[in-house]
Design a protein around this motif. Structure first.
Motif, short mmCIF file in Angstrom:
data_model
loop_
_atom_site.label_atom_id
_atom_site.label_comp_id
_atom_site.label_asym_id
_atom_site.label_seq_id
_atom_site.Cartn_x
_atom_site.Cartn_y
_atom_site.Cartn_z
N SER A 100 0.82 -1.22 0.00
CA SER A 100 0.00 0.00 0.00
C SER A 100 0.85 1.26 0.00
N ILE A 101 2.13 1.11 -0.38
CA ILE A 101 3.05 2.23 -0.23
C ILE A 101 2.66 3.42 -1.13
N ARG A 102 2.19 3.09 -2.34
CA ARG A 102 1.74 4.15 -3.24
C ARG A 102 0.42 3.73 -3.89
N GLU A 103 -0.29 4.74 -4.41
CA GLU A 103 -1.62 4.49 -4.97
C GLU A 103 -1.55 3.49 -6.13
N LEU B 89 20.68 4.70 1.20
CA LEU B 89 20.45 5.74 2.20
C LEU B 89 19.39 6.71 1.68
N PRO B 90 18.11 6.43 1.97
CA PRO B 90 17.05 7.28 1.41
C PRO B 90 17.18 8.75 1.84
N LEU B 91 17.18 9.62 0.85
CA LEU B 91 17.29 11.06 1.11
C LEU B 91 15.90 11.68 1.26
N GLN B 92 15.02 11.34 0.38
CA GLN B 92 13.63 11.85 0.27
C GLN B 92 13.60 13.29 -0.24
N SER B 93 14.36 14.21 0.37
CA SER B 93 14.39 15.60 -0.14
C SER B 93 15.70 16.24 0.28
N THR C 263 5.79 11.57 7.57
CA THR C 263 4.40 12.02 7.44
C THR C 263 3.70 11.54 6.16
N TYR C 264 4.49 11.09 5.17
CA TYR C 264 3.88 10.63 3.91
C TYR C 264 3.60 9.13 3.93
N CYS C 265 4.10 8.43 4.93
CA CYS C 265 4.26 6.97 4.80
C CYS C 265 3.22 6.16 5.57
N GLY D 63 14.89 -4.72 7.03
CA GLY D 63 14.14 -3.99 8.05
C GLY D 63 13.82 -2.62 7.50
N GLN D 64 12.77 -1.98 7.99
CA GLN D 64 12.43 -0.64 7.49
C GLN D 64 13.49 0.37 7.89
N ASN D 65 14.13 0.14 9.04
CA ASN D 65 15.20 1.02 9.49
C ASN D 65 16.19 0.14 10.26
N MET E 1 19.25 -3.64 3.99
CA MET E 1 18.47 -2.47 3.68
C MET E 1 17.22 -2.45 4.56
N THR E 2 16.77 -1.27 4.99
CA THR E 2 17.15 0.06 4.56
C THR E 2 17.77 0.81 5.74
N SER E 3 18.70 1.72 5.43
CA SER E 3 19.29 2.55 6.48
C SER E 3 18.55 3.86 6.57
N HIS E 4 18.38 4.35 7.79
CA HIS E 4 17.78 5.67 7.96
C HIS E 4 18.89 6.66 8.30
N PRO E 5 19.00 7.76 7.57
CA PRO E 5 20.12 8.70 7.81
C PRO E 5 20.19 9.20 9.25
N THR F 212 13.20 6.82 -7.62
CA THR F 212 12.58 8.15 -7.59
C THR F 212 11.06 7.99 -7.65
N PHE F 213 10.37 8.73 -6.80
CA PHE F 213 8.92 8.56 -6.69
C PHE F 213 8.21 9.90 -6.78
N GLN F 214 7.04 9.88 -7.39
CA GLN F 214 6.16 11.05 -7.30
C GLN F 214 5.36 10.88 -6.02
N TYR F 215 5.22 11.92 -5.25
CA TYR F 215 4.49 11.83 -3.98
C TYR F 215 3.08 11.28 -4.25
N SER F 216 2.69 10.33 -3.42
CA SER F 216 1.37 9.72 -3.58
C SER F 216 0.61 9.87 -2.25
N VAL F 217 -0.57 10.44 -2.32
CA VAL F 217 -1.34 10.71 -1.09
C VAL F 217 -1.77 9.38 -0.46
N ARG F 218 -1.43 9.16 0.78
CA ARG F 218 -1.84 7.93 1.50
C ARG F 218 -2.87 8.31 2.56
N PRO F 219 -4.12 7.97 2.33
CA PRO F 219 -5.14 8.34 3.30
C PRO F 219 -4.76 7.87 4.71
N1 SAM Z 1 11.96 2.44 5.42
C1 SAM Z 1 12.57 2.95 4.29
C2 SAM Z 1 12.98 4.40 4.52
O1 SAM Z 1 12.97 4.91 5.58
O2 SAM Z 1 13.32 5.07 3.59
C3 SAM Z 1 11.78 2.73 3.00
C4 SAM Z 1 10.33 2.47 3.09
S1 SAM Z 1 9.34 2.59 1.68
C5 SAM Z 1 8.89 0.92 1.43
C6 SAM Z 1 10.36 2.88 0.28
C7 SAM Z 1 10.26 4.27 -0.26
O3 SAM Z 1 8.97 4.55 -0.74
C8 SAM Z 1 10.51 5.38 0.73
O4 SAM Z 1 11.85 5.57 1.00
C9 SAM Z 1 9.91 6.56 0.03
O5 SAM Z 1 10.83 7.21 -0.82
C10 SAM Z 1 8.81 5.95 -0.83
N2 SAM Z 1 7.49 6.33 -0.33
C11 SAM Z 1 6.93 5.99 0.84
N3 SAM Z 1 5.71 6.57 0.95
C12 SAM Z 1 5.51 7.28 -0.19
C13 SAM Z 1 4.46 8.10 -0.66
N4 SAM Z 1 3.38 8.32 0.05
N5 SAM Z 1 4.60 8.66 -1.89
C14 SAM Z 1 5.70 8.46 -2.62
N6 SAM Z 1 6.73 7.70 -2.23
C15 SAM Z 1 6.64 7.12 -1.01
#
Ligand code: SAM
Ligand code: SF4
Length: 495
Positions: free
Chosen positions: A81-84, A296-300, A196-198, A234-236, A269-273, A367-374
């Protein structure tokens, strides 16, 4: 949600269900003249793949055998359910299953995984896909015998998603590993970070680490079964052990894994900065069996957006860690995750992401486009970015990253690399595919006339299936680069 350790007594109850079910399936299979079959379709991340390996292990223990996609007794959708778009894919595919069910009314359709932890998805299935027989959550895998028992002997439909955070005793669950050489080893479940997006903290529950000794016992067992590579999941992973007695940390675990004889590659994987310690980087640098790669996820790249995302590190802190890795592990690679179009992202914020990318020059990136997660905080933010702006930013980002990927791969052209072979390439059976010790993907060919590691001989024109060489090590000369892969020529065997 309560955290409950699965006790041996709980597994003993499941064993009783499993025994009764197996007997019943075996008798019916004998009557009808063919085995019960299953098919699992897995969406999403490697943790889901690992869950599917457990589902498959349990089903095999119940006397099921793997079946064809559209002609089977049980089909299981393990959802993400990570993205739409992952959600859209599931509902698209369920539409097709309707026709399968019409053809074979005895087919059992099961849906499990993260999407089932969101009530609106369960409600949608009840309303629009009533032919689904079984729904369960990502933490109910060990209960599969009980759930199938209820379907077979008690009720037509079972919709049972537990609200408990289970800590599974994985050593007691059968695992049907999908690869011969690489084993997925979850070291912890859940996440406490609430970016907050996850959606993950809502679907996978709070962080639970598996006991250190249990993980090491599993890895020792994998080594004796001939596995060469382990992927710690692990997620982190960097917060591993905080909930365990004595608080062993991830650095301790990684170092211990690197000493297990027979395991030639340790990946994680995955490491949290915010949690990656300098000691982990030192351990990567010092231990040849640990993959020279950091995801090493940056996100922004913007501090303002990182704060809004609840990531708990700054651009400067990220840069420091990435630079430390580059200087400590010179041949290493860094990959990352980046989200474009988080609510409130201005053009300036986006430019900061691009400038950080130029500074670090990631070797690869998701690389991901932000996806709204209710249900997540970001879904409530009012300043959502128009889709056309997100699309335009995304294509700029992708173009920049592609150029960095290509530049990174070009740097190793001409070098000799040790490759762990994953099998034949997707494009041709005589081209082999594998990874370098720094996680670069390579496709390479063998000479026309060659002795294989198993003692057989291959000559020009012989038919050959590269999957036979899965798990072998070879020295390969890199002859060319593409943005996402390398090309090479075999020089010698290492095993
Ligand atoms: N636990 C890892 C972390 O902290 O980065 C990764 C978890 S998630 C399965 C993998 C990636 O999906 C995230 O690092 C993020 O970039 C992306 N992601 C998660 N929620 C998202 C959302 N709502 N919209 C777009 N990308 C998303
Ligand atoms: Fe999601 Fe953040 Fe947890 Fe990763 S760390 S799973 S992105 S909440």
């Amino acid at each position: 949600m309560a955290t409950v350790v699965i006790r041996p007594e709980d597994l003993a109850v499941q064993k009783k269900f499993a025994d009764d079910l197996t007997l019943s399936y075996r008798e019916e299979a004998k009557r009808r003249g063919y085995e019960f079959t299953y098919n699992i379709r897995t969406y999403g991340c490697q943790l889901n793949e690992s869950d599917s390996e457990k589902l498959s292990g349990i089903l095999k223990s119940l006397s099921f055998v793997p079946g064809q996609t559209d002609d089977t007794d049980l089909v299981v959708y393990n959802t993400c359910s990570i993205r739409e778009n992952a959600r859209d894919r599931l509902f698209g595919n369920l539409g097709l299953v309707k026709a399968m069910k019409r053809k074979n009314p005895l087919l059992i359709v099961a849906v499990c995984g993260c999407m089932m932890k969101q009530n609106e998805n369960v409600e949608k299935i009840k309303k629009s896909y009533p032919f689904v027989d079984l729904i369960f959550g990502p933490q109910d895998i060990h209960r599969l015998p009980e759930l199938l028992f209820r379907i077979r002997f008690q009720q037509k439909k079972v919709y049972d998603v537990s609200q408990t955070d289970y800590i599974a005793d994985d050593l007691d669950l059968p695992i049907d590993r999908s690869r011969k050489f690489r084993a997925l080893v979850p070291i912890m479940y859940g996440c406490n970070n609430f970016c907050t997006y996850c959606i993950v903290p809502f679907t996978r529950g709070r962080e639970r680490s598996r006991p250190f000794d249990q993980i090491m016992k599993e890895i020792a067992g994998l080594s004796s079964e001939g596995y060469k590579e382990i992927l710690l999941l692990g997620q982190n992973v960097n917060s591993y052990g905080r909930d365990l007695e004595g608080m062993p940390d991830f650095a301790d675990l990684l170092e211990a894994c690197s000493k297990v004889s027979g395991i030639v590659r340790v990946r994680f994987m995955t490491s949290h900065p915010k949690d990656l310690s300098d000691r982990v980087i030192e351990i990567i640098a010092d231990n040849p069996t640990i993959e020279k790669h950091l995801h090493l996820p940056l996100q922004s790249g913007s501090d303002r957006i990182l704060t809004a995302m609840n990531r708990h590190y700054s651009r400067e802190q990220y840069l420091r860690t990435a630079r430390l890795f580059r200087s400590s592990v010179p041949q290493g690679t860094i990959s990352t995750d980046i989200i474009v179009g988080f609510p409130g992202e201005t053009q300036e914020d986006f430019e900061e992401t691009l400038s950080l990318m130029r500074e670090i020059r990631f070797d690869s990136a998701f690389t991901f486009q932000y996806s709204v997660r209710p249900g997540t905080p970001a879904a409530q933010m009012t300043d959502q970015i128009p889709q056309e702006v997100v699309t335009a930013r995304f294509s700029r980002l992708l173009e920049l990253q592609n150029s960095h990927c290509y530049e990174s791969n070009m740097q190793v052209v001409g070098t000799l690399e040790e490759i762990l072979i994953e099998g034949r390439s997707e494009t041709a059976p005589y081209i082999l595919s594998g990874r370098t010790g720094s996680n670069r993907l390579i496709n390479f060919t063998l000479p026309d006339d060659i002795d294989l590691p198993d003692g057989s001989h291959l000559e020009k024109g012989d038919t050959f299936d590269g999957d036979k060489l899965e798990g072998c090590l070879a020295q390969v000369r890199i002859t060319g680069a593409r943005p996402y892969s390398l090309e090479g020529r075999w020089e010698s065997w290492n095993s």
